[in-house]
Design an enzyme around this catalytic site. Structure first.
Site, PDB file in Angstrom:
ATOM      1  N   ILE A   6       0.830  -1.208   0.000  1.00  0.00           N
ATOM      2  CA  ILE A   6       0.000   0.000   0.000  1.00  0.00           C
ATOM      3  C   ILE A   6       0.869   1.264   0.000  1.00  0.00           C
ATOM      4  O   ILE A   6       0.583   2.234  -0.717  1.00  0.00           O
ATOM      5  CB  ILE A   6      -0.930  -0.011   1.247  1.00  0.00           C
ATOM      6  CG1 ILE A   6      -1.961  -1.151   1.133  1.00  0.00           C
ATOM      7  CG2 ILE A   6      -1.621   1.334   1.438  1.00  0.00           C
ATOM      8  CD1 ILE A   6      -2.734  -1.440   2.413  1.00  0.00           C
ATOM      9  N   ASP A  16      11.706   2.441   5.167  1.00  0.00           N
ATOM     10  CA  ASP A  16      11.307   1.035   5.289  1.00  0.00           C
ATOM     11  C   ASP A  16      12.403   0.284   6.041  1.00  0.00           C
ATOM     12  O   ASP A  16      13.589   0.605   5.902  1.00  0.00           O
ATOM     13  CB  ASP A  16      11.077   0.396   3.908  1.00  0.00           C
ATOM     14  CG  ASP A  16      10.186  -0.843   3.979  1.00  0.00           C
ATOM     15  OD1 ASP A  16       9.021  -0.762   3.542  1.00  0.00           O
ATOM     16  OD2 ASP A  16      10.655  -1.894   4.480  1.00  0.00           O
ATOM     17  N   VAL A  43      10.644   1.517  12.423  1.00  0.00           N
ATOM     18  CA  VAL A  43       9.760   2.384  13.213  1.00  0.00           C
ATOM     19  C   VAL A  43       9.757   2.044  14.704  1.00  0.00           C
ATOM     20  O   VAL A  43       9.369   2.885  15.517  1.00  0.00           O
ATOM     21  CB  VAL A  43       8.304   2.377  12.673  1.00  0.00           C
ATOM     22  CG1 VAL A  43       8.216   3.036  11.315  1.00  0.00           C
ATOM     23  CG2 VAL A  43       7.699   0.972  12.662  1.00  0.00           C
ATOM     24  N   ASN A  80       2.189   4.063   7.928  1.00  0.00           N
ATOM     25  CA  ASN A  80       1.689   2.922   7.161  1.00  0.00           C
ATOM     26  C   ASN A  80       2.361   1.608   7.543  1.00  0.00           C
ATOM     27  O   ASN A  80       1.744   0.551   7.408  1.00  0.00           O
ATOM     28  CB  ASN A  80       1.911   3.237   5.664  1.00  0.00           C
ATOM     29  CG  ASN A  80       1.779   2.024   4.786  1.00  0.00           C
ATOM     30  OD1 ASN A  80       0.674   1.571   4.507  1.00  0.00           O
ATOM     31  ND2 ASN A  80       2.913   1.473   4.341  1.00  0.00           N
ATOM     32  N   SER A 109      -7.277  -0.287   9.824  1.00  0.00           N
ATOM     33  CA  SER A 109      -7.798  -1.450   9.092  1.00  0.00           C
ATOM     34  C   SER A 109      -9.247  -1.626   9.512  1.00  0.00           C
ATOM     35  O   SER A 109      -9.660  -1.099  10.556  1.00  0.00           O
ATOM     36  CB  SER A 109      -6.986  -2.686   9.506  1.00  0.00           C
ATOM     37  OG  SER A 109      -7.609  -3.872   9.073  1.00  0.00           O
ATOM     38  N   TYR A 161      -3.313  -8.328  16.334  1.00  0.00           N
ATOM     39  CA  TYR A 161      -3.377  -7.391  15.202  1.00  0.00           C
ATOM     40  C   TYR A 161      -4.613  -6.501  15.356  1.00  0.00           C
ATOM     41  O   TYR A 161      -4.527  -5.272  15.243  1.00  0.00           O
ATOM     42  CB  TYR A 161      -3.428  -8.179  13.883  1.00  0.00           C
ATOM     43  CG  TYR A 161      -3.470  -7.308  12.635  1.00  0.00           C
ATOM     44  CD1 TYR A 161      -2.318  -6.693  12.151  1.00  0.00           C
ATOM     45  CD2 TYR A 161      -4.666  -7.112  11.942  1.00  0.00           C
ATOM     46  CE1 TYR A 161      -2.355  -5.908  11.015  1.00  0.00           C
ATOM     47  CE2 TYR A 161      -4.710  -6.325  10.801  1.00  0.00           C
ATOM     48  CZ  TYR A 161      -3.548  -5.727  10.344  1.00  0.00           C
ATOM     49  OH  TYR A 161      -3.585  -4.933   9.217  1.00  0.00           O
ATOM     50  N   LYS A 178      -4.891  -2.385  15.826  1.00  0.00           N
ATOM     51  CA  LYS A 178      -5.602  -1.535  14.863  1.00  0.00           C
ATOM     52  C   LYS A 178      -6.742  -0.776  15.557  1.00  0.00           C
ATOM     53  O   LYS A 178      -7.025   0.370  15.211  1.00  0.00           O
ATOM     54  CB  LYS A 178      -6.100  -2.357  13.676  1.00  0.00           C
ATOM     55  CG  LYS A 178      -4.947  -2.904  12.816  1.00  0.00           C
ATOM     56  CD  LYS A 178      -4.083  -1.783  12.243  1.00  0.00           C
ATOM     57  CE  LYS A 178      -2.957  -2.274  11.368  1.00  0.00           C
ATOM     58  NZ  LYS A 178      -2.170  -1.202  10.751  1.00  0.00           N
ATOM     59  N   THR A 186     -10.422  -2.958   3.913  1.00  0.00           N
ATOM     60  CA  THR A 186     -10.676  -4.387   4.089  1.00  0.00           C
ATOM     61  C   THR A 186      -9.379  -5.111   3.694  1.00  0.00           C
ATOM     62  O   THR A 186      -8.319  -4.486   3.597  1.00  0.00           O
ATOM     63  CB  THR A 186     -11.863  -4.827   3.194  1.00  0.00           C
ATOM     64  OG1 THR A 186     -12.127  -6.202   3.456  1.00  0.00           O
ATOM     65  CG2 THR A 186     -11.585  -4.656   1.704  1.00  0.00           C
TER      66      THR A 186
END
Ligand SMILES: NC(=O)c1ccc[n+]([C@@H]2O[C@H](COP(=O)([O-])OP(=O)(O)OC[C@H]3O[C@@H](n4cnc5c(N)ncnc54)[C@H](O)[C@@H]3O)[C@@H](O)[C@H]2O)c1
Length: 302
Positions: A20, A39, A63, A89, A141, A154, A158, A185
């Protein structure tokens, strides 16, 4: 509301080497933005930025190393100028039922998906608020709106990102700094490798999410559901009794979205890569980790 131009805007995308983040970087560069990709795979970040042409740079960034994250933002500002947009992200999705997930995997998911987003958001607020402008885009998400079996930690992270974003959005009212929370989604990227479509969770493409992000940067609003219909659907099902919502989820296969295909070979390769984002206490030096190879999949517990 006037539509904002993205030409010349300095945009930072964490975890933008692929998926993404990379799709978003591509669209933003095409719109004339100056994009900095960070990254954990620094070589990939540089390669992706190089392929974009235009004004794009790629730097190593883990991160979960908060001091390193701050230094990365400083470096971007030195090279490109004040940051107009931060897109938090970077994320990982090791999957397992909670009783089968190791403490180490739990810590890693929280470090990457939540603690780092809190740190990045705070850094962005501190830089943007004094200037009276800026936009923070946090990639949550649909798993931030509902619990899905097989990805409890997870989902917890989120949900945390959604709550964080809502609170900071209100804290920043009237300051000129916008906050958006993106809730896609399942998206066809490496993160969802091996997972299968179910009736209620047909996969979308990274470009669908990228388009939604570009749209919200042009016309800021808080909630960004991808696809858009998930917004009204989420709000409507909220008023149903829980048993009815769970029944709809079972019939539509939404409750199998994170477990169908989870033992496939494609998934194993992803799980090995996701396990390379170590917990903060043992975070490797960001300069050295660019060449670090993925650990042996046999030894991954996540
Ligand atoms: N793919 C999906 O189904 C889906 C759905 C909803 C939300 N999301 C969210 O979208 C975001 C991007 O996911 P994606 O599907 O593009 O995943 P992806 O795995 O394709 O890309 C994620 C990138 O983040 C990088 N990354 C991982 N750990 C990092 C770290 N510690 N520091 C810096 N970079 C790191 C990876 O190297 C990778 O390049 C994530 O936050 C994810 O949770 C994904």
């Amino acid at each position: 509301m006037t539509v904002r131009s993205l030409a010349g805007k300095v945009v930072v995308i964490t975890g933008g080497g692929r998926g993404i983040g990379a799709a978003t970087a591509r669209m933003l560069v095409d719109d004339g933005a100056c994009v900095a990709i960070g990254d954990v795979d620094g070589e990939l970040a540089a390669r992706t930025a190089g392929q974009l042409g235009g004004q794009a740079i790629g730097l190593p960034l883990n991160v979960i190393d908060h001091a390193g994250f701050t230094a990365f933002l400083d470096k971007v500002e030195q090279q490109l100028g004040p940051i107009d947009v931060l897109i938090n992200n970077a994320g990982i999705m090791p999957l397992a039922n909670l009783d089968e997930e190791s403490d180490e995997a739990t810590a890693r998911i929280i470090a990457v998906n939540l603690s780092a987003v809190i740190h990045g958001t705070r850094e962005a607020v501190r830089r943007m608020k004094p200037r009276g402008s800026g936009h923070i885009v946090n990639i949550a998400s649909m798993a931030g709106k509902l619990g899905v079996p097989g990805g409890a930690t997870y989902c917890a992270t989120k949900h945390g990102v959604v709550g964080l974003s809502e609170a900071v959005h209100l804290e920043l009212r009237g300051t000129g700094v916008d906050v958006s929370c993106v809730m896609p989604t399942i998206v066809r990227t490496e993160l969802s490798a091996g997972l299968k479509d179910t009736r209620m969770s047909a996969m979308i493409e990274a470009e669908d999410v990228a388009r939604a992000i570009v749209e919200v940067l042009r016309k800021p609003r808080f909630d960004v559901y991808v696809p858009k219909y998930l917004g009204p659907v989420t709000n409507i099902t909220r008023v149903f009794p829980r048993r009815l919502t769970e029944l709809i989820g079972r019939l539509g296969g939404a409750d199998r979205a994170l477990s169908t295909g989870v033992h496939s070979p494609e998934r194993a390769a992803y799980e090995a890569r996701a396990a390379a984002s170590a917990p903060a206490a043992s975070a490797p030096d960001p300069e050295r980790q660019t060449t670090a190879s993925a650990p042996d999949p046999e030894r991954i517990e996540a």
